[in-house]
Design a protein around this motif. Sequence first.
Motif, PDB file in Angstrom:
ATOM      1  N   ALA A  23       0.824  -1.202   0.000  1.00  0.00           N
ATOM      2  CA  ALA A  23       0.000   0.000   0.000  1.00  0.00           C
ATOM      3  C   ALA A  23       0.862   1.256   0.000  1.00  0.00           C
ATOM      4  O   ALA A  23       0.573   2.227  -0.704  1.00  0.00           O
ATOM      5  CB  ALA A  23      -0.932   0.004   1.214  1.00  0.00           C
ATOM      6  N   ALA A  24       1.933   1.226   0.789  1.00  0.00           N
ATOM      7  CA  ALA A  24       2.844   2.379   0.828  1.00  0.00           C
ATOM      8  C   ALA A  24       3.477   2.609  -0.536  1.00  0.00           C
ATOM      9  O   ALA A  24       3.585   3.754  -0.997  1.00  0.00           O
ATOM     10  CB  ALA A  24       3.915   2.160   1.891  1.00  0.00           C
ATOM     11  N   GLN A  25       3.881   1.547  -1.218  1.00  0.00           N
ATOM     12  CA  GLN A  25       4.516   1.700  -2.515  1.00  0.00           C
ATOM     13  C   GLN A  25       3.532   2.218  -3.562  1.00  0.00           C
ATOM     14  O   GLN A  25       3.868   3.081  -4.374  1.00  0.00           O
ATOM     15  CB  GLN A  25       5.114   0.368  -2.982  1.00  0.00           C
ATOM     16  N   HIS A  26       2.304   1.698  -3.538  1.00  0.00           N
ATOM     17  CA  HIS A  26       1.272   2.224  -4.441  1.00  0.00           C
ATOM     18  C   HIS A  26       1.074   3.727  -4.205  1.00  0.00           C
ATOM     19  O   HIS A  26       0.959   4.515  -5.155  1.00  0.00           O
ATOM     20  CB  HIS A  26      -0.064   1.505  -4.207  1.00  0.00           C
ATOM     21  N   SER A  27       1.027   4.116  -2.935  1.00  0.00           N
ATOM     22  CA  SER A  27       0.803   5.523  -2.586  1.00  0.00           C
ATOM     23  C   SER A  27       1.963   6.397  -3.038  1.00  0.00           C
ATOM     24  O   SER A  27       1.767   7.494  -3.566  1.00  0.00           O
ATOM     25  CB  SER A  27       0.596   5.657  -1.074  1.00  0.00           C
ATOM     26  N   ILE A  28       3.177   5.910  -2.821  1.00  0.00           N
ATOM     27  CA  ILE A  28       4.371   6.665  -3.233  1.00  0.00           C
ATOM     28  C   ILE A  28       4.388   6.846  -4.747  1.00  0.00           C
ATOM     29  O   ILE A  28       4.647   7.945  -5.258  1.00  0.00           O
ATOM     30  CB  ILE A  28       5.644   5.956  -2.736  1.00  0.00           C
ATOM     31  N   ASN A  29       4.100   5.767  -5.464  1.00  0.00           N
ATOM     32  CA  ASN A  29       4.069   5.857  -6.927  1.00  0.00           C
ATOM     33  C   ASN A  29       3.021   6.872  -7.396  1.00  0.00           C
ATOM     34  O   ASN A  29       3.255   7.644  -8.334  1.00  0.00           O
ATOM     35  CB  ASN A  29       3.763   4.483  -7.534  1.00  0.00           C
ATOM     36  N   TYR A  30       1.877   6.863  -6.720  1.00  0.00           N
ATOM     37  CA  TYR A  30       0.800   7.794  -7.075  1.00  0.00           C
ATOM     38  C   TYR A  30       1.238   9.235  -6.870  1.00  0.00           C
ATOM     39  O   TYR A  30       1.089  10.085  -7.758  1.00  0.00           O
ATOM     40  CB  TYR A  30      -0.437   7.484  -6.223  1.00  0.00           C
ATOM     41  N   LEU A  31       1.791   9.531  -5.710  1.00  0.00           N
ATOM     42  CA  LEU A  31       2.185  10.906  -5.396  1.00  0.00           C
ATOM     43  C   LEU A  31       3.335  11.378  -6.274  1.00  0.00           C
ATOM     44  O   LEU A  31       3.391  12.554  -6.651  1.00  0.00           O
ATOM     45  CB  LEU A  31       2.556  11.011  -3.917  1.00  0.00           C
ATOM     46  N   GLU A  32       4.240  10.489  -6.616  1.00  0.00           N
ATOM     47  CA  GLU A  32       5.356  10.877  -7.482  1.00  0.00           C
ATOM     48  C   GLU A  32       4.895  11.197  -8.902  1.00  0.00           C
ATOM     49  O   GLU A  32       5.520  12.003  -9.598  1.00  0.00           O
ATOM     50  CB  GLU A  32       6.411   9.771  -7.511  1.00  0.00           C
ATOM     51  N   ALA A  33       3.791  10.583  -9.316  1.00  0.00           N
ATOM     52  CA  ALA A  33       3.283  10.816 -10.679  1.00  0.00           C
ATOM     53  C   ALA A  33       2.396  12.049 -10.774  1.00  0.00           C
ATOM     54  O   ALA A  33       2.126  12.537 -11.881  1.00  0.00           O
ATOM     55  CB  ALA A  33       2.507   9.586 -11.151  1.00  0.00           C
ATOM     56  N   ILE A  34       1.940  12.569  -9.633  1.00  0.00           N
ATOM     57  CA  ILE A  34       0.984  13.678  -9.623  1.00  0.00           C
ATOM     58  C   ILE A  34       1.456  14.897 -10.412  1.00  0.00           C
ATOM     59  O   ILE A  34       0.678  15.490 -11.179  1.00  0.00           O
ATOM     60  CB  ILE A  34       0.648  14.077  -8.168  1.00  0.00           C
ATOM     61  N   PRO A  35       2.708  15.342 -10.276  1.00  0.00           N
ATOM     62  CA  PRO A  35       3.103  16.592 -10.950  1.00  0.00           C
ATOM     63  C   PRO A  35       2.921  16.585 -12.470  1.00  0.00           C
ATOM     64  O   PRO A  35       2.734  17.641 -13.072  1.00  0.00           O
ATOM     65  CB  PRO A  35       4.582  16.743 -10.565  1.00  0.00           C
ATOM     66  N   GLU A  36       2.980  15.426 -13.108  1.00  0.00           N
ATOM     67  CA  GLU A  36       2.917  15.384 -14.570  1.00  0.00           C
ATOM     68  C   GLU A  36       1.625  14.790 -15.121  1.00  0.00           C
ATOM     69  O   GLU A  36       1.449  14.730 -16.332  1.00  0.00           O
ATOM     70  CB  GLU A  36       4.117  14.593 -15.117  1.00  0.00           C
TER      71      GLU A  36
END
Length: 463
Positions: A23-36
């Motif tokens: 769950a943490a990794q899914h969340s991190i991936n999501y937040l890292e992709a937000i800017p673009e």
Amino acid sequence: MIRFDNVPATAVRKSTAALLQAAAQHSINYLEAIPERRVFPSPEQLGELGNLGGPLPENPEDPADVLALLDRVGSPATVAITGGRYFGFVSGGALPATVAANWLAAAWDQNACLRVLSPVAAQLEDITLGWLLEIFGLPPGCAGAFVTGAQTATFTALAAARHAVLARCGWDVEANGLFGAPPIDVIVGDEVHATVLKALAMLGLGRDRVKKVACDRQGRMRADAIPRYEGPTIICTQAGNVNTGSFDPVQEIREQTREGNVWVHVDGAFGLWATAVPEFRELTRGVQSADSWAVDAHKWLNVPHDSGIAIVREPSHLHAAMTISAPYLAQGKTREPMQWVPESTRRARAIEIWTALRTLGRTGVAELIKRCCRHAVAFADGLRAAGFEILNEVELNQVLVAFGDDAKTARVIDGIQRDGTCWCGGTTWHGRKAMRISVSSWATTESDVERSLSAMLRVARET
């Protein structure tokens, strides 16, 4: 799959750890992709949401697979509110520290009903309430309630108001209800927020029987237009008009209504946070003189959603409106959270607010607000320079822009929303269609403003 029958506890713990790490990794991936990524999902991404449905599974499914499905289908279909280019509905993006605190709070799974159910939740409420009163410049003895949002905060505060003005007439509304009670005059501005009217309706005070006061061109209630009142009276003022960001003249209203049985409430969903900024002191003049206040933490404090606060000057009125008792409810001698709120079972909302205030500090809160307001001015300047009409005085974080007649403005708003670079909503202001830009997120940078402004101007030219 996590199964608890005939499985050693260590194996369950290992499975839980793996699931939480995923769950943490899914969340991190999501937040890292937000800017673009697109701010609003594409039609194709929305179309995938059907894959979350189907018949109810007959048998258990592996939690890791369920989580992966939720991330694969759900994440692309979210609105990127937590990013820097969402300017709709005065929604702040969650600070990273508050997201982390939210995860920890979910793992704790505390019921913030009674101190005996969660000593840490109760203690954090005590601490956080004290800090909030400092931020807002309110007396340290005020009572506070941590609720879902500004609408419930308004309901809670106005329940205390209803109790107070009727108690002064010798009527116990909690015991006897409103049947036969002295009638209460309710006075609001023409620009009152719809959630205040809903709160009044739920309290039995009616949304249509209120007396509305004329406002000026920026949506500020005119103190000189307040009608005569005689009996118990509640006046609902506004700190931060949802369209213009303007403030009602609370000081003048308070001075005019000191005589009689009058309660002044402030709907400060986002605008109350401006009291943290010395440069905005004139805007907020008199706000501290009210009897109650409602504010959202998930707006300008940028904590996860479902986080509002009701504050009442005289604690006894809030306690009388909200208190509950039963033989099985263990009551301590210190503040019991459930005695100040509409709900009994409730999540520990103060955890994220405490985290935000602790990590930002007084100066950090002020800088977050000032930065959003600077970005709002930049939007207004850029749009005005391009020949478009700014309909409000940009005093805070709200910008209203018209791109021509109503039909063209509507087409431009639709085009900007479909473009996906940023997201802004539409509104009507003094009979004109307008696009509303609400800058409320810590994540918004100058680059986000430039990129969004460029997209707005491109869409407007193409339209």
